[in-house]
Design a protein around this motif. Structure first.
Motif, PDB file in Angstrom:
ATOM      1  N   UNK A 190      -7.322-104.871 -25.847  1.00  0.00           N
ATOM      2  CA  UNK A 190      -7.279-106.041 -24.980  1.00  0.00           C
ATOM      3  C   UNK A 190      -6.825-105.801 -23.630  1.00  0.00           C
ATOM      4  N   UNK A 191      -5.748-105.076 -23.350  1.00  0.00           N
ATOM      5  CA  UNK A 191      -5.354-104.793 -22.017  1.00  0.00           C
ATOM      6  C   UNK A 191      -6.293-103.878 -21.331  1.00  0.00           C
ATOM      7  N   UNK A 192      -6.906-102.898 -22.235  1.00  0.00           N
ATOM      8  CA  UNK A 192      -8.030-102.033 -21.333  1.00  0.00           C
ATOM      9  C   UNK A 192      -9.041-102.990 -20.926  1.00  0.00           C
ATOM     10  N   UNK A 250     -10.605-112.511 -32.018  1.00  0.00           N
ATOM     11  CA  UNK A 250      -9.251-112.538 -32.752  1.00  0.00           C
ATOM     12  C   UNK A 250      -8.591-113.862 -32.429  1.00  0.00           C
ATOM     13  N   UNK A 251      -8.521-115.004 -33.562  1.00  0.00           N
ATOM     14  CA  UNK A 251      -8.216-116.337 -32.987  1.00  0.00           C
ATOM     15  C   UNK A 251      -6.663-116.403 -33.257  1.00  0.00           C
ATOM     16  N   UNK A 252      -6.062-115.293 -34.080  1.00  0.00           N
ATOM     17  CA  UNK A 252      -4.815-115.391 -34.612  1.00  0.00           C
ATOM     18  C   UNK A 252      -4.258-113.759 -34.259  1.00  0.00           C
ATOM     19  N   UNK A 299      -3.632-114.927 -20.893  1.00  0.00           N
ATOM     20  CA  UNK A 299      -4.813-114.329 -20.440  1.00  0.00           C
ATOM     21  C   UNK A 299      -5.087-113.229 -21.680  1.00  0.00           C
ATOM     22  N   UNK A 300      -4.135-112.570 -22.357  1.00  0.00           N
ATOM     23  CA  UNK A 300      -4.395-111.541 -23.137  1.00  0.00           C
ATOM     24  C   UNK A 300      -5.065-112.282 -24.546  1.00  0.00           C
ATOM     25  N   UNK A 301      -4.062-113.374 -24.915  1.00  0.00           N
ATOM     26  CA  UNK A 301      -4.685-114.144 -25.874  1.00  0.00           C
ATOM     27  C   UNK A 301      -6.192-114.785 -25.723  1.00  0.00           C
ATOM     28  N   UNK A 302      -6.504-115.152 -24.723  1.00  0.00           N
ATOM     29  CA  UNK A 302      -7.968-115.530 -24.466  1.00  0.00           C
ATOM     30  C   UNK A 302      -9.008-114.360 -24.439  1.00  0.00           C
ATOM     31  N   UNK A 303      -8.414-113.274 -23.896  1.00  0.00           N
ATOM     32  CA  UNK A 303      -9.350-112.016 -23.818  1.00  0.00           C
ATOM     33  C   UNK A 303      -9.438-111.620 -25.517  1.00  0.00           C
ATOM     34  N   UNK A 304      -8.419-111.742 -26.198  1.00  0.00           N
ATOM     35  CA  UNK A 304      -8.524-111.258 -27.581  1.00  0.00           C
ATOM     36  C   UNK A 304      -9.474-112.109 -28.399  1.00  0.00           C
ATOM     37  N   UNK A 305      -9.502-113.487 -28.090  1.00  0.00           N
ATOM     38  CA  UNK A 305     -10.467-114.214 -28.682  1.00  0.00           C
ATOM     39  C   UNK A 305     -12.004-114.140 -28.310  1.00  0.00           C
ATOM     40  N   UNK A 306     -12.229-114.162 -26.996  1.00  0.00           N
ATOM     41  CA  UNK A 306     -13.486-113.945 -26.401  1.00  0.00           C
ATOM     42  C   UNK A 306     -14.246-112.605 -26.828  1.00  0.00           C
TER      43      UNK A 306
END
Length: 560
Positions: A72-74, A36-38, A25-32
């Protein structure tokens, strides 16, 4: 010569790791949300821990994406996010960056009008603003703390967290209140972020912020693109520093120990044809801002500065950081040389070393509060004077000094320091006893500070690999010489002692006098041990074994 790999322990974790679902979920939120793709090493781990409500300490180099760790967690946690940052300019940069991603962020500082404040806190309560940035000084205001409590933040971010530690090179008394502020606003999840924190600094950050069972993530301290060198200087170093600056590609920073020296050296560099300016905390705010902006825009070749210059300086193309005088610790030295080569290009860090300069740093670390002043503060608290302004008046000290004195009295169990009031501890020591205990604590701290200065001396004078010593100080082990420091180039750097044998690096030990500690360096004939109560000590291995000076108590970890 190929750079060796550095041994860095994984993050220590007490309790379960974040779930794979949370990490995804964090990785998806970072992208969207942030594009951040990486993600860099450590980022996802820290994000996921926070998203699950875990307190987290992240020690990661500049440029490794510490801001994304909380952003991201915010967006995943209910309630707003409080970001405590020491510099107004840095706060405003972060606000602009978040708004560019369509996230509503606000800041409050001394220049914010009452109307703007009211609108900001209303937006936080209503949920239309997610991020609030402020300096720790703002959190000394009861009205601000009250408004934040009403907004019920879910996340509290402490940026430049080393400022909370009296071991830290940038210690700021206002940071001492942050643990009490966290309690007053509902004890949200806390993330402490810093690029520089040796083991004792990490431990103090956790203790002072009251972090609960925190996940600690420490990623490599090495900056392999920065070449390290120390040059012995006899007499005044001005000519040597000037010649070295003229030889370098520009721009750069030269650090000195005193305000007076900034102007003197900047003048000489200007006469040598360089665009140079001094910078120190005593200059008018407008002048400091002008120097800061000219340096960032490329209108200056070199800034000659005290340690007041640098926090928040995000200039990628600084090609060198020179120290014309010895800093007070390797913590400060590492933080300051880390402002070079942030673009990944080659950079240089040169220490111009005169042994007599150590005396000035010993003077800086020699101040211990007198027992009479401590007793007056303790008596005032015992008499029911719990408001900071009145306490400062009764003790005859400045508000900043009062904060330091109260912290000492708190640590010996005499007072309880809340976000609004200071109260005596029931059953605690009487004022006279508390003053003696607090002064003794301050004296021990001074003695420990001087062991850190001794490590600075050892760095300057070593004939061994300079990078290996520097990284060892921060709890990392470089298994062979780095190949890119002056001692490696000169061929004097030695291969480290083999791993087998007694007291390998990171071993926890016990000394009869100095108590518990951890081995941070092991050579063929000596050890460097960081003791919790006695600081850094160098011991001859032969004497340790012959007299049974150390007892192994368990394996260590750089993540502790």
């Amino acid at each position: 010569m190929r750079r060796p790999e550095i041994e860095v322990a994984d993050a220590e974790r007490q309790g379960p790791a974040p779930s794979a679902e949370t990490e995804a979920l964090c990785a998806r939120t970072a992208r969207s949300a942030l594009g951040l793709t990486e993600l860099r090493p450590g980022q996802l781990e820290a994000m996921a821990a926070l998203a699950e409500g875990r307190d987290t300490l992240a020690v990661m180099p500049t440029g490794s994406g510490k801001s994304a760790i909380y952003q991201v967690p915010a967006l995943l946690l209910p309630g707003p996010t409080l970001v405590v940052s020491p510099l107004i300019a840095l706060q405003r940069d972060q606000v602009r960056a978040l708004r560019a991603h369509d996230e509503e962020a606000r800041s409050v500082d001394a220049g914010t009008s009452a109307r703007e404040r009211e609108a900001t806190f209303q937006a936080l309560r209503a949920g239309t603003a997610e991020f609030l940035f402020c300096a720790p000084e703002q959190l000394a205001r009861p009205d601000v703390v009250k408004e934040l409590a009403a907004a019920a933040p879910s996340l509290m971010v402490v940026d430049e967290a080393h400022c909370v530690s009296t071991w830290g090179h940038d210690f700021r008394p206002d940071y001492l209140r942050l643990g009490a502020v966290a309690d007053a606003i509902g004890r949200p999840a806390i993330v402490a972020l810093t690029a520089t924190a040796a083991p004792p600094v990490r431990a103090e950050i956790v203790e002072r912020l009251g972090m609960r069972d925190p996940v600690t993530i420490v990623r490599g301290f090495d900056r392999p693109n920065i070449s390290l060198e120390a040059r012995w200087v006899h007499g005044d170093a001005t000519d040597e520093v000037t010649a070295a600056v003229r030889e370098q590609p520009q721009p750069g920073i030269v650090y000195v120990a005193t305000r007076k020296r900034t102007g003197q050296l900047a003048r000489v560099l200007g006469e040598a044809g360089l665009r140079a300016a001094p910078y120190h905390a005593g200059l008018p705010r407008a002048e400091r801002h002008e120097v800061h902006e000219r340096f960032l825009k490329g209108d200056l070749d070199v800034v000659v500065a005290t340690n007041a210059f640098g926090m928040g300086i995000d200039k990628p193309d600084v090609r060198y950081v020179f120290h014309a005088e010895v800093p007070g610790s390797l913590d400060a030295y590492y933080q300051e040389i880390g402002r070079a080569g942030r673009d990944g290009g080659p950079a240089r860090a040169v220490l111009f070393y005169r042994p007599e300069d150590l005396g000035l740093q010993r003077f800086f670390t020699g101040s211990v509060p007198d027992a009479g002043t401590l007793e007056r503060v303790a008596e005032a608290v015992a008499d029911g004077t719990g408001e900071r302004r009145r306490l400062a008046e009764r003790a005859g000290v400045s508000p900043r000094r009062l904060t330091l004195l109260l912290d000492l009295l708190r640590r010996v169990g005499a007072v309880r320091v809340g976000s609004r009031a200071i109260t005596p501890v029931a059953g605690g020591p009487d004022p006279a006893t508390a003053a003696d205990l607090a002064r003794g604590l301050a004296e021990r701290r001074r003695d420990i500070e001087r062991t850190r200065l001794e490590m600075m001396r050892r760095y300057a004078e070593t004939g061994d690999c300079r990078r290996r010593l520097l990284l060892g100080y921060f709890g990392e082990h470089l298994p062979s010489p780095c190949g890119d420091c002056d001692t490696c180039h000169a061929g004097t750097a030695m291969e480290p002692a083999p791993g087998e044998g007694p007291f390998p690096v990171h071993t926890h030990v016990e000394h009869a006098t100095w108590g518990p500690g951890q081995v941070i360096r092991r050579d063929d004939d000596r050890l460097i041990v960081l003791f919790e109560e006695a600081g850094y000590r160098e011991l001859l291995l032969e004497a340790v074994l012959e007299h049974d000076l150390l007892r192994e108590t368990g394996p260590g970890s750089t993540g502790t």
